[in-house]
Design an enzyme around this catalytic site. Structure first.
Site, PDB file in Angstrom:
ATOM      1  N   ASN A  10      -2.794  -1.133   3.625  1.00 27.07           N
ATOM      2  CA  ASN A  10      -2.878  -1.484   2.207  1.00 27.07           C
ATOM      3  C   ASN A  10      -3.899  -2.615   2.129  1.00 27.07           C
ATOM      4  O   ASN A  10      -3.581  -3.767   2.407  1.00 27.07           O
ATOM      5  CB  ASN A  10      -1.498  -1.926   1.722  1.00 27.07           C
ATOM      6  CG  ASN A  10      -1.496  -2.348   0.269  1.00 27.07           C
ATOM      7  OD1 ASN A  10      -2.524  -2.295  -0.409  1.00 27.07           O
ATOM      8  ND2 ASN A  10      -0.351  -2.793  -0.212  1.00 27.07           N
ATOM      9  N   ARG A  57      -2.824   3.202   1.233  1.00 25.16           N
ATOM     10  CA  ARG A  57      -2.466   3.058  -0.174  1.00 25.16           C
ATOM     11  C   ARG A  57      -3.786   2.962  -0.940  1.00 25.16           C
ATOM     12  O   ARG A  57      -4.590   2.066  -0.680  1.00 25.16           O
ATOM     13  CB  ARG A  57      -1.654   1.795  -0.372  1.00 25.16           C
ATOM     14  CG  ARG A  57      -1.306   1.577  -1.806  1.00 25.16           C
ATOM     15  CD  ARG A  57      -0.557   0.302  -1.999  1.00 25.16           C
ATOM     16  NE  ARG A  57      -0.218   0.167  -3.400  1.00 25.16           N
ATOM     17  CZ  ARG A  57       0.417  -0.875  -3.899  1.00 25.16           C
ATOM     18  NH1 ARG A  57       0.794  -1.856  -3.105  1.00 25.16           N
ATOM     19  NH2 ARG A  57       0.684  -0.942  -5.176  1.00 25.16           N
ATOM     20  N   HIS A 112       1.947   1.589  -9.417  1.00 27.74           N
ATOM     21  CA  HIS A 112       3.146   1.397  -8.582  1.00 27.74           C
ATOM     22  C   HIS A 112       3.837   2.724  -8.277  1.00 27.74           C
ATOM     23  O   HIS A 112       5.036   2.777  -7.986  1.00 27.74           O
ATOM     24  CB  HIS A 112       4.184   0.450  -9.243  1.00 27.74           C
ATOM     25  CG  HIS A 112       3.744  -0.979  -9.284  1.00 27.74           C
ATOM     26  ND1 HIS A 112       3.941  -1.803 -10.365  1.00 27.74           N
ATOM     27  CD2 HIS A 112       3.109  -1.741  -8.366  1.00 27.74           C
ATOM     28  CE1 HIS A 112       3.444  -3.001 -10.118  1.00 27.74           C
ATOM     29  NE2 HIS A 112       2.922  -2.993  -8.901  1.00 27.74           N
ATOM     30  N   ARG A 140      -1.018 -12.011 -13.878  1.00 22.95           N
ATOM     31  CA  ARG A 140      -1.589 -11.166 -14.933  1.00 22.95           C
ATOM     32  C   ARG A 140      -0.791 -11.327 -16.222  1.00 22.95           C
ATOM     33  O   ARG A 140       0.434 -11.459 -16.182  1.00 22.95           O
ATOM     34  CB  ARG A 140      -1.556  -9.687 -14.506  1.00 22.95           C
ATOM     35  CG  ARG A 140      -2.578  -9.349 -13.456  1.00 22.95           C
ATOM     36  CD  ARG A 140      -2.382  -7.946 -12.896  1.00 22.95           C
ATOM     37  NE  ARG A 140      -1.906  -7.982 -11.528  1.00 22.95           N
ATOM     38  CZ  ARG A 140      -1.445  -6.929 -10.861  1.00 22.95           C
ATOM     39  NH1 ARG A 140      -1.378  -5.753 -11.442  1.00 22.95           N
ATOM     40  NH2 ARG A 140      -1.036  -7.054  -9.613  1.00 22.95           N
ATOM     41  N   GLU A 187       7.207   1.260   0.357  1.00 26.07           N
ATOM     42  CA  GLU A 187       6.015   2.072   0.099  1.00 26.07           C
ATOM     43  C   GLU A 187       5.438   2.610   1.408  1.00 26.07           C
ATOM     44  O   GLU A 187       4.937   3.727   1.468  1.00 26.07           O
ATOM     45  CB  GLU A 187       4.978   1.225  -0.641  1.00 26.07           C
ATOM     46  CG  GLU A 187       5.411   0.922  -2.072  1.00 26.07           C
ATOM     47  CD  GLU A 187       4.783  -0.329  -2.654  1.00 26.07           C
ATOM     48  OE1 GLU A 187       4.986  -1.425  -2.069  1.00 26.07           O
ATOM     49  OE2 GLU A 187       4.101  -0.225  -3.681  1.00 26.07           O
TER      50      GLU A 187
END
Ligand code: AMP
Length: 393
Positions: free
Chosen positions: A8, A93, A181, A241, A380
Site C-alpha cells: 500500500n 492497493r 475504502h 480532510r 484490507e
C-alpha cells in the site's frame, strides 16, 4: 512456503504485509511493516508472527530514499529471511479503478497505462500506488502483480446514488461518485456475512473511521451508497480532510484569498479536519487526551461525532432503514467513547448500547435486537492477499 507481498504505497510511505497462503488459498499473517519518510530520511520497521526479531532501522541509501529503494529493502529482507523464490506474487492497493476496473486484475503494461490515465482523479494517491508497481516490475520482472481497487466494491451503486446533478455531458466524462475504502468494505461485508448471515442480507451501514473516514450503506452485502464521492475528500470530517463542503467556499478562497487550486487542494486534503479545527493534531488519541483542557480539541471531537451521526441518518434514509451498524478502522475499532456517543445519537433509529460490551470491545456492542451494532476489525491486506492468490497463474 508460498508468500504474497501486499503493498500500500503512499506519497511518503509504503505499508507492506507478508502473507502465507495455505492449501485452501486462505491467507495468514507472517509480517507487517512500513517504510515511512520516503523522500526524506526513511525508517523501516517490520514485525513478524513467526518469532523473527522485529526490525527497526533507518534506511541508508546515500541519497533521499525513493519508492524503488523502499521496495528493494523489503525484497532484500524477504530474501534474507525466507528466500525470494518463496515469493509467488504481489498484491497492490490501488485507490482508483475508474469506471472500468471493477474487480482485481493481473497488472500488465497495457492496464497500468490505463490506470495511469486515472491520475487526475486521485492525484495524491494513484501516482504513488503505480510507482510501487513500476518499481517492482523493474526489480522482479517475472513476479505476477495483482491490483485491487478501492473504488471497485462500489460498482454496484445505483445510478441515482452515483451521479451528481451535473449536465449529462460531464457525467458521461466520468465526473460522478466512485466511492472509496472499498477494499475495507468488501472485507467487512464478507466477515459480517460469516458471523451473522441473516442480518448481513439486510440493510447494513459500515462506518470506516480512521484517518480517512467514510460510511457505506449495503444491502445484501453489496454497496448501494457511500459518503465519499468523486474523490476521497467528500463526506465525513477526517483526520486532515474537511469532508463535505459548500463548493462556493472554494471559489471564494480562490477569488478573494487569491489561493491557487493547488493551495486549496492541499488545505482540504492535509490541513483541515480534526487537525484544522483543533490546531493541534489529526490523531484521535491526542485529541481525547487534550480535550478536557483544550476547547478547540473538544470542538474537533464534537464536530467529528456530529458529522458521523448526521451522515448515518442520511445513509439510513437511502437504505430505507437499518438492521446493523458496524464500526471499523483505527477510530471505529478503538475509540469506545466515540462509539457510545454515536449510538446514543442514533436512539431514534432504535439503537441502544451495551456499555460493558462496548468497553470490552466485543464484536456485538448492543443488545442483539434489531437494529444491532458491531465492531469488526478491518483487514484490507487479507482481502488483497486472497484476491491475489486467486489470480496467480
Ligand atoms: P487508521 O487510518 O485506520 O490507521 O486509523 C488512524 C486513527 O485511529 C487515528 O486518528 C488514531 O488516533 C486512531 N486511533 C488508533 N488507536 C486509537 C485508540 N486507542 N483510541 C482512539 N483512537 C485511536
Amino acid at each position: 512456503m508460498r508468500l504474497i507481498l501486499i503493498l500500500n504505497a503512499g506519497s511518503s510511505s509504503v505499508k507492506c504485509a507478508l502473507m502465507t497462503i495455505d492449501d485452501q488459498g486462505e491467507p495468514h499473517d507472517l509480517a507487517r511493516g512500513s517504510i515511512d519518510g520516503i523522500g526524506q530520511s526513511a525508517e523501516f520497521s517490520m514485525r513478524f508472527t513467526d518469532g523473527q526479531p522485529a526490525i527497526k532501522e533507518v534506511m541508508a541509501t546515500g541519497s533521499t530514499p525513493s519508492h524503488k529503494d523502499a521496495l528493494g529493502l523489503i525484497l532484500k529482507t524477504v530474501d534474507r529471511l525466507y528466500g525470494l523464490s518463496s515469493l509467488v506474487g504481489a498484491g497492490h492497493r490501488i485507490v482508483h479503478g475508474g469506471p472500468h476496473f471493477v474487480k482485481p486484475i493481473r497488472l500488465d503494461r497495457a492496464n497500468i497505462e490505463e490506470l495511469r490515465k486515472l491520475t487526475p482523479l486521485a492525484p495524491l494517491h494513484q501516482p504513488h500506488n503505480l510507482a510501487a508497481v513500476d518499481s517492482l516490475f523493474e526489480l522482479l520482472p517475472n513476479l505476477p502483480q495483482i491490483g485491487c481497487f478501492d473504488t471497485a466494491f462500489h460498482a454496484t451503486m445505483p445510478v441515482i446514488a452515483r451521479n451528481f446533478a451535473l449536465p449529462k455531458a460531464l457525467t458521461e466524462k466520468g465526473i460522478r461518485r466512485y466511492g472509496f475504502h472499498g477494499i475495507s468494505y468488501n472485507y467487512i461485508s464478507k466477515a459480517f456475512a460469516a458471523r451473522d448471515p441473516e442480518r448481513a442480507k439486510g440493510r447494513v451501514i459500515v462506518a470506516h473511521l480512521g484517518n480517512g473516514a467514510s460510511l457505506c450503506g449495503m444491502i445484501n452485502g453489496q454497496s448501494v451508497v457511500n459518503t465519499m464521492g468523486f474523490s476521497a475528500l467528500d463526506g465525513l470530517m477526517m483526520g486532515t480532510r474537511a469532508g463535505t463542503l459548500d463548493p462556493a467556499v472554494i471559489f471564494y478562497l480562490m477569488r478573494e484569498e487569491k489561493m491557487s487550486a493547488e493551495a486549496v487542494e492541499k488545505m482540504l486534503y492535509s490541513q483541515s479536519g480534526l487537525l484544522g479545527v483543533s490546531g493541534l493534531s489529526n490523531d484521535m488519541r491526542t485529541l481525547r487526551k487534550e480535550a478536557p483542557n483544550n476547547p478547540d480539541a473538544q470542538l474537533a471531537l464534537a464536530m467529528f461525532t456530529y458529522r458521523v451521526i448526521r451522515e448515518i441518518g442520511s445513509v439510513a434514509a437511502a437504505l430505507n432503514g437499518v438492521d446493523a451498524l458496524i464500526f471499523t478502522a483505527g477510530i471505529g475499532e478503538n475509540d469506545s467513547a466515540l462509539r457510545a456517543d454515536v449510538i446514543n445519537g442514533l436512539n431514534y433509529l432504535g439503537f441502544t448500547l451495551d456499555h460493558d460490551a462496548n468497553n470490552r470491545r466485543d464484536i456485538l456492542i448492543s443488545p442483539s435486537t434489531n437494529p444491532a451494532a458491531f465492531v469488526i476489525p478491518t483487514n484490507e491486506e487479507a482481502l488483497i492477499a486472497k484476491a491475489t492468490s486467486t489470480l496467480l497463474p
